[in-house]
Design an enzyme around this catalytic site. Structure first.
Site, PDB file in Angstrom:
ATOM      1  N   HIS A 179       1.196  -1.148  -0.082  1.00  0.00           N
ATOM      2  CA  HIS A 179       0.252  -0.004  -0.299  1.00  0.00           C
ATOM      3  C   HIS A 179       0.575   1.500   0.493  1.00  0.00           C
ATOM      4  O   HIS A 179       2.573   0.756   0.688  1.00  0.00           O
ATOM      5  CB  HIS A 179      -0.985   0.263   1.625  1.00  0.00           C
ATOM      6  CG  HIS A 179      -2.142  -1.083   1.219  1.00  0.00           C
ATOM      7  ND1 HIS A 179      -2.990  -0.748   2.178  1.00  0.00           N
ATOM      8  CD2 HIS A 179      -1.905  -2.162   0.235  1.00  0.00           C
ATOM      9  CE1 HIS A 179      -3.711  -2.429   1.472  1.00  0.00           C
ATOM     10  NE2 HIS A 179      -3.674  -2.917   0.378  1.00  0.00           N
ATOM     11  N   GLU A 217       1.398   4.033   2.074  1.00  0.00           N
ATOM     12  CA  GLU A 217       1.280   4.390   3.278  1.00  0.00           C
ATOM     13  C   GLU A 217       2.547   3.618   3.397  1.00  0.00           C
ATOM     14  O   GLU A 217       4.615   3.985   3.872  1.00  0.00           O
ATOM     15  CB  GLU A 217       1.149   4.003   4.235  1.00  0.00           C
ATOM     16  CG  GLU A 217      -0.758   5.140   3.914  1.00  0.00           C
ATOM     17  CD  GLU A 217      -2.427   4.291   3.334  1.00  0.00           C
ATOM     18  OE1 GLU A 217      -1.598   3.853   2.383  1.00  0.00           O
ATOM     19  OE2 GLU A 217      -2.528   4.618   3.497  1.00  0.00           O
ATOM     20  N   CYS A 253      -6.091   2.203   5.229  1.00  0.00           N
ATOM     21  CA  CYS A 253      -7.123   0.737   5.256  1.00  0.00           C
ATOM     22  C   CYS A 253      -7.127   0.711   7.099  1.00  0.00           C
ATOM     23  O   CYS A 253      -5.795   1.006   7.780  1.00  0.00           O
ATOM     24  CB  CYS A 253      -6.660   0.077   4.459  1.00  0.00           C
ATOM     25  SG  CYS A 253      -5.302  -0.516   4.975  1.00  0.00           S
ATOM     26  N   ALA A 282     -23.598  10.126 -38.447  1.00  0.00           N
ATOM     27  CA  ALA A 282     -23.406  10.382 -39.579  1.00  0.00           C
ATOM     28  C   ALA A 282     -23.611  11.627 -40.848  1.00  0.00           C
ATOM     29  O   ALA A 282     -25.250  11.667 -40.523  1.00  0.00           O
ATOM     30  CB  ALA A 282     -22.776   9.165 -40.118  1.00  0.00           C
ATOM     31  N   ALA A 283     -24.024  11.668 -41.754  1.00  0.00           N
ATOM     32  CA  ALA A 283     -23.919  12.442 -43.043  1.00  0.00           C
ATOM     33  C   ALA A 283     -25.085  11.328 -43.620  1.00  0.00           C
ATOM     34  O   ALA A 283     -24.989  10.253 -43.195  1.00  0.00           O
ATOM     35  CB  ALA A 283     -23.230  13.037 -44.114  1.00  0.00           C
ATOM     36  N   SER A 326     -18.472   9.673 -41.469  1.00  0.00           N
ATOM     37  CA  SER A 326     -18.346  10.087 -39.949  1.00  0.00           C
ATOM     38  C   SER A 326     -17.648  10.382 -39.614  1.00  0.00           C
ATOM     39  O   SER A 326     -17.255  11.238 -38.733  1.00  0.00           O
ATOM     40  CB  SER A 326     -19.357   9.200 -39.047  1.00  0.00           C
ATOM     41  OG  SER A 326     -18.433   7.896 -38.981  1.00  0.00           O
ATOM     42  N   ASP A 376     -17.576   0.509 -38.427  1.00  0.00           N
ATOM     43  CA  ASP A 376     -15.809   1.118 -38.185  1.00  0.00           C
ATOM     44  C   ASP A 376     -14.741   0.928 -37.874  1.00  0.00           C
ATOM     45  O   ASP A 376     -13.299   1.691 -38.506  1.00  0.00           O
ATOM     46  CB  ASP A 376     -16.154   2.526 -36.978  1.00  0.00           C
ATOM     47  CG  ASP A 376     -17.619   3.148 -37.555  1.00  0.00           C
ATOM     48  OD1 ASP A 376     -17.441   3.260 -38.411  1.00  0.00           O
ATOM     49  OD2 ASP A 376     -17.695   4.335 -36.287  1.00  0.00           O
ATOM     50  N   ALA A 392     -25.404   3.369 -26.935  1.00  0.00           N
ATOM     51  CA  ALA A 392     -25.972   4.855 -26.172  1.00  0.00           C
ATOM     52  C   ALA A 392     -27.422   4.829 -25.484  1.00  0.00           C
ATOM     53  O   ALA A 392     -27.812   4.762 -24.337  1.00  0.00           O
ATOM     54  CB  ALA A 392     -25.655   6.281 -26.595  1.00  0.00           C
TER      55      ALA A 392
END
Lengths: 386, 386
Positions: free
Chosen positions: B54, B56, B91, B184-185, B190, B222, B294
């Site tokens: 850890h 520390e 901890c 995207a078009a 895109s 893609d 999404a």
């Protein structure tokens, strides 16, 4: 260089020029403040619309004593060697009134501070004439004064200046849309996508533009009043012409006491619509929708500025805020220049964004060194734009 | 109160904790800096991942002289009355290593400054134990330190803290879209909607999240590498796990030396996908697309944060950035809280906007007095988020 008294005078001249009782349209709004050579206020005046005295003549008359009408009448002698601070270059032509340059010269004014040059080829020449008469003329004051003062001077007659340069009204398109680009939900509901702060700003925009334009579809669907109202519902003193454009059927706009005149433009051609509005004295048109109208003006290259009220919300479906732009592939994209971003916080914790953008005439050229601070992200949400 | 030396020590402790050689995931990243009571640096240490010392213990060992490994070995005596500045509450439990609280007590540390409390119920109790041993403990330092230091402490283990609280990874959805909400078009093109600055930021996001997740559609269309690269193409030292989710067919992601491991999640259920990623140690998932993925996570209420790269451009048609959210009417809208807005200027004069948003759990409650300055519009576009 402007001294402090002259800067104060310019601020005041811009303020009185913007008097909401003065109509917008084909005449510029002008203010004039006259100071003694010690910087004391002698008189102020402004133009009140076609056929009335120009700002300089108004101020001179008020200053000139017994024959002047104003409370500050100080006698003609006090004007000898005084300073006139004007928002616009004094005219040198004879119109409905005599040229202001001659009036200033005859009054014996010693110095003239001019915020904006006159782009009107008929009126220009004032600076030269004043200098030939031996008057000290200060121009191009943008760099001498606080930025918000320079901006106010530029905003004051934006539509009028644009009209002289381009022969058509300035066009500001206002869009209210969600983060995913929707202007309405799947069932057509759209009131309200944005919060109260954004909607109040639309009412202020309507006081700055002389004309509000919607398509017949919007007139049919939304029955918009297209008035400029305060949050309490009271009408602003200045109301825009209300224009509905298109060849489809549309009901009349709601009849409201004090609302602007309604006209119908029976065309689908943005150029023809703007020509008609220009001939009626329109110099700044606010496109308020809908998506078809916005797309038609964008396709025609006839949008000068976009004010986008972006609501941080998602709909996932519904009417897009901008319809077909005849763009098939990404390289044909319509790029815009982002001029300003500002939050519009409303009570209840809703914060919309206002984006101010300008279509790019051509692909952007190389920029020396774009820095993060080059974009003015303004936190001022007072909403006033003029 | 932290003094200036302690603030510097905290800054350094956060810096070393964030060492990119330390893996993200189920273990917190922790840094520790030990100062003499006069504020001189004695030693520093950090945690290097599961099974290692850890922070520390690492710092104490380096400080403790002949038995310590570090160059700063100062002898155990120097630790008496010293101050330990730690990024996370030490901890108090015995795990693979002994409790850090005991090590600090035994070393004779006089004061402990703690940036963040430990939300882990198994590890908590450290503060109490230190105080019972007579050590001066400083906590809740957020208000004592510069905002960016408090933010860095909060960012350091965001995913880990979220995992302890919610039992699933933190989910950041990244969207790149046009002003009219298109990803995207019309013909599907895109690359690229956004400019280089925004794309570079995506690579930085990939170094902050331990997992990048795309749908099979995006994998097919893609062929994304999903690596974290610098602008010169070199790989960042830390690479995310690359996860592809969905039941459809999809090719493997491009095989690249140094890229993160690829896994396939054969489910369309966001909860199931997150459970699987969590069990593999994922604590912060970056959703990179497409619109279907999404929408699925948004519908399921499983997006904690949205990073939206908004390009000031219009397409008028093309694939929406977010697909169907099962919203029929405006009142069902999915409201988001706008947390931050920043410009992302790229060479060539293009400036995209980064919006950081958070879904609202419920309709916003009344806010005392929303002011224009309540929204932090940051002009810092350095892109680093941790």
């Amino acid at each position: 260089m402007l001294d402090a008294a002259e800067q104060r005078a310019l601020r005041r001249a811009l303020e009185i020029a913007a008097d909401p009782a003065v109509p917008l349209g084909p005449n510029p709004r002008v203010g004039c403040v006259i100071l003694t050579s010690e910087g004391e206020l002698l008189a102020e005046g402004h133009h009140r619309g076609a056929g009335t005295a120009h700002a300089e003549a108004d101020a001179l008359a008020r200053a000139a004593g017994p024959h002047g009408a104003g409370p500050l009448g100080a006698g003609a002698a006090a004007l000898r060697g005084a300073t006139a601070v004007v928002t616009l270059e004094p005219c040198a032509h004879v119109g409905r009134t005599g040229p202001c340059t001659d009036a200033l010269i005859e009054a014996g004014i010693g110095r003239v501070v001019i915020a904006r040059r006159d782009p009107n080829p008929l009126a220009t020449g004032g600076i030269q004439r004043l200098r030939e008469a031996g008057i000290d003329v200060e121009t191009d004051v943008e760099t001498d004064v606080p930025a918000e003062l320079a901006a106010a001077a530029e905003q004051l007659n934006r539509g009028w200046e644009h009209g002289l340069e381009h022969g058509r009204p300035l066009v500001t398109a206002k869009l209210a849309l969600t983060l995913d680009g929707r202007a309405a939900a799947a069932d057509g509901t759209s009131q309200w996508i944005t919060g109260p702060a954004a909607r109040e700003e639309v009412h202020l925009l309507r006081t700055i533009c002389d004309t509000v334009l919607v398509g017949t579809g919007t007139a049919r669907t939304d029955h918009p009043t297209l008035t400029a109202r305060r949050p309490d519902g009271a009408l602003h003193p200045r109301q825009p012409l209300r224009a509905v454009m298109g060849t489809g059927a549309a009901p009349s706009l709601p009849v409201l006491e004090g609302a602007g005149e309604e006209i119908r433009l029976r065309t689908r051609d943005p150029s023809a619509a703007l020509a008609e509005l220009f001939s009626r004295g329109g110099r700044h048109v606010l496109l308020e929708g809908g998506p078809t109208l916005a797309a038609a003006f964008l396709r025609a290259g006839l949008v000068d500025e976009l004010i986008v009220h972006l609501a941080p919300t998602l709909l996932g479906a519904g009417r897009p805020a901008v319809e077909d732009l005849a763009i098939d592939t990404l390289t044909q994209r319509m790029d815009l220049e982002l001029l300003d971003v500002a939050p519009l916080p409303s009570p209840g914790g809703r914060t919309d964004l206002r984006l101010t953008l300008r279509p790019r005439a051509s692909p952007p050229g190389p920029v020396p060194s774009p820095s993060a601070t080059s974009l003015p992200v303004s936190l001022d949400s007072s909403g006033a734009r003029a």
